[in-house]
Motif scaffolding. Structure first.
Motif, PDB file in Angstrom:
ATOM      1  N   ALA A   1       2.338 -31.564  71.090  1.00  0.00           N
ATOM      2  CA  ALA A   1       2.064 -32.767  72.074  1.00  0.00           C
ATOM      3  C   ALA A   1       1.783 -34.123  71.271  1.00  0.00           C
ATOM      4  N   LEU A   2       0.480 -34.004  70.377  1.00  0.00           N
ATOM      5  CA  LEU A   2       0.158 -35.138  69.695  1.00  0.00           C
ATOM      6  C   LEU A   2       1.127 -35.746  68.845  1.00  0.00           C
ATOM      7  N   THR A   3       2.315 -34.957  68.415  1.00  0.00           N
ATOM      8  CA  THR A   3       3.312 -35.641  67.602  1.00  0.00           C
ATOM      9  C   THR A   3       4.419 -36.156  68.597  1.00  0.00           C
ATOM     10  N   ALA A   4       4.515 -35.525  69.799  1.00  0.00           N
ATOM     11  CA  ALA A   4       5.264 -35.995  70.778  1.00  0.00           C
ATOM     12  C   ALA A   4       4.965 -37.334  71.056  1.00  0.00           C
ATOM     13  N   GLU A   5       3.555 -37.603  71.269  1.00  0.00           N
ATOM     14  CA  GLU A   5       3.117 -38.796  71.713  1.00  0.00           C
ATOM     15  C   GLU A   5       3.080 -39.874  70.744  1.00  0.00           C
ATOM     16  N   GLY A   6       3.259 -39.530  69.556  1.00  0.00           N
ATOM     17  CA  GLY A   6       3.026 -40.628  68.571  1.00  0.00           C
ATOM     18  C   GLY A   6       1.671 -40.808  67.706  1.00  0.00           C
ATOM     19  N   LEU A   7       0.665 -40.015  68.007  1.00  0.00           N
ATOM     20  CA  LEU A   7      -0.680 -39.937  67.660  1.00  0.00           C
ATOM     21  C   LEU A   7      -0.648 -39.150  66.153  1.00  0.00           C
ATOM     22  N   LEU A   8       0.115 -38.167  65.975  1.00  0.00           N
ATOM     23  CA  LEU A   8       0.279 -37.699  64.721  1.00  0.00           C
ATOM     24  C   LEU A   8       1.805 -37.491  64.146  1.00  0.00           C
ATOM     25  N   GLU A   9       1.882 -37.525  63.121  1.00  0.00           N
ATOM     26  CA  GLU A   9       3.180 -37.512  62.320  1.00  0.00           C
ATOM     27  C   GLU A   9       3.376 -36.286  61.372  1.00  0.00           C
ATOM     28  N   LYS A  10       4.345 -35.643  61.631  1.00  0.00           N
ATOM     29  CA  LYS A  10       4.439 -34.237  60.970  1.00  0.00           C
ATOM     30  C   LYS A  10       5.208 -34.679  59.408  1.00  0.00           C
ATOM     31  N   ARG A  11       4.464 -34.376  58.466  1.00  0.00           N
ATOM     32  CA  ARG A  11       5.297 -34.379  57.088  1.00  0.00           C
ATOM     33  C   ARG A  11       5.481 -33.250  56.148  1.00  0.00           C
ATOM     34  N   ARG A  12       6.357 -33.134  55.633  1.00  0.00           N
ATOM     35  CA  ARG A  12       6.712 -31.846  55.104  1.00  0.00           C
ATOM     36  C   ARG A  12       5.977 -32.042  53.746  1.00  0.00           C
ATOM     37  N   TYR A  13       5.244 -31.111  53.287  1.00  0.00           N
ATOM     38  CA  TYR A  13       4.202 -31.205  51.912  1.00  0.00           C
ATOM     39  C   TYR A  13       4.649 -30.128  50.788  1.00  0.00           C
ATOM     40  N   GLN A  14       5.567 -29.130  51.233  1.00  0.00           N
ATOM     41  CA  GLN A  14       6.220 -28.121  50.577  1.00  0.00           C
ATOM     42  C   GLN A  14       7.534 -27.714  51.074  1.00  0.00           C
ATOM     43  N   GLN A  15       8.234 -27.533  50.034  1.00  0.00           N
ATOM     44  CA  GLN A  15       9.814 -27.133  50.517  1.00  0.00           C
ATOM     45  C   GLN A  15       9.938 -25.511  50.743  1.00  0.00           C
ATOM     46  N   SER A  16       9.325 -24.791  49.658  1.00  0.00           N
ATOM     47  CA  SER A  16       9.659 -23.374  49.695  1.00  0.00           C
ATOM     48  C   SER A  16       8.539 -22.598  49.400  1.00  0.00           C
ATOM     49  N   PRO A  17       8.090 -21.910  50.381  1.00  0.00           N
ATOM     50  CA  PRO A  17       8.492 -21.941  51.972  1.00  0.00           C
ATOM     51  C   PRO A  17       7.959 -23.358  52.471  1.00  0.00           C
ATOM     52  N   PRO A  18       9.006 -23.750  53.331  1.00  0.00           N
ATOM     53  CA  PRO A  18       8.830 -25.082  54.178  1.00  0.00           C
ATOM     54  C   PRO A  18       7.257 -25.154  54.860  1.00  0.00           C
ATOM     55  N   ARG A  19       6.466 -26.165  54.437  1.00  0.00           N
ATOM     56  CA  ARG A  19       5.116 -26.252  55.083  1.00  0.00           C
ATOM     57  C   ARG A  19       4.887 -27.851  55.404  1.00  0.00           C
ATOM     58  N   GLU A  20       4.414 -27.974  56.538  1.00  0.00           N
ATOM     59  CA  GLU A  20       3.974 -29.391  57.130  1.00  0.00           C
ATOM     60  C   GLU A  20       2.592 -29.516  57.405  1.00  0.00           C
ATOM     61  N   GLU A  21       2.248 -31.008  57.217  1.00  0.00           N
ATOM     62  CA  GLU A  21       0.877 -31.534  57.456  1.00  0.00           C
ATOM     63  C   GLU A  21       1.074 -32.529  58.700  1.00  0.00           C
ATOM     64  N   TYR A  22      -0.107 -32.463  59.149  1.00  0.00           N
ATOM     65  CA  TYR A  22      -0.159 -33.607  60.382  1.00  0.00           C
ATOM     66  C   TYR A  22      -1.002 -34.673  59.727  1.00  0.00           C
TER      67      TYR A  22
END
Length: 175
Positions: A60-81
């Motif tokens: 919800a916070l990502t959808a509302e633009g308060l957080l941005e999801k960013r990939r920090y690791q490709q294999s396995p894929p991991r994301e941070e906020y």
């Protein structure tokens, strides 16, 4: 009459804001994001929040633009906020709520917030009394206050015992 799940009939900016940040865990997730928590598991451990609730809040916070999801690791894929400008703009609200809670519920401060340039503790509105300016969020240093637990159980709380700038990614020690 059952309590509604939204404020559709309210013509009020507070009601509109509560649509986004009024859920029980949301402000705590945003607080941690401003403190530098970025990874799902770190939010989970520090907040003690149920997995499904955390996933929903982050989505919800990502959808509302308060957080941005960013990939920090490709294999396995991991994301941070990462907080966006819209999310960072919540800092004065969180600061005020924390001060209100301390004043009315009599706790020693868990964290102190200082101006990075001069080391002065911030005033109640995020201002530096020594410099006479409102301190931008990235220029705020957070350090443990007299109410902080000196030996917390989780790695995120232990990492928050080290002075750090707000928004700088938190690096908890491995468990």
């Amino acid at each position: 009459m059952a309590l509604g799940k939204d404020y559709a009939t309210q013509e009020c900016s507070i009601a509109r804001a509560l649509e986004i940040v009024g859920e029980r865990w949301t402000l705590l997730v945003m607080r941690d994001a401003l403190y530098g928590v970025r990874r799902y598991n770190d939010f989970l451990v520090h907040l003690g929040i149920p997995r499904a609730v955390l996933a929903a809040r982050l989505q919800a916070l990502t959808a509302e633009g308060l957080l941005e999801k960013r990939r920090y690791q490709q294999s396995p894929p991991r994301e941070e906020y990462v907080p966006t400008e819209r999310g960072i703009a919540l800092w004065p609200v969180l600061r005020s709520l924390g001060l209100w809670g301390r004043e009315h519920f009599g706790r020693k401060p868990l964290r102190l917030f200082r101006h990075a340039d001069c080391g002065t503790e911030l005033g109640p509105y995020g201002e530096c009394p020594a410099c006479g300016t409102i301190v931008p969020v990235p220029d705020v240093v957070m350090e443990p206050g007299p109410g902080a637990d000196p030996d917390p159980a989780d790695p995120v709380s232990r990492a928050l015992l080290r002075p750090k700038r707000l928004l700088a990614p938190l690096e908890p020690d491995p468990v």
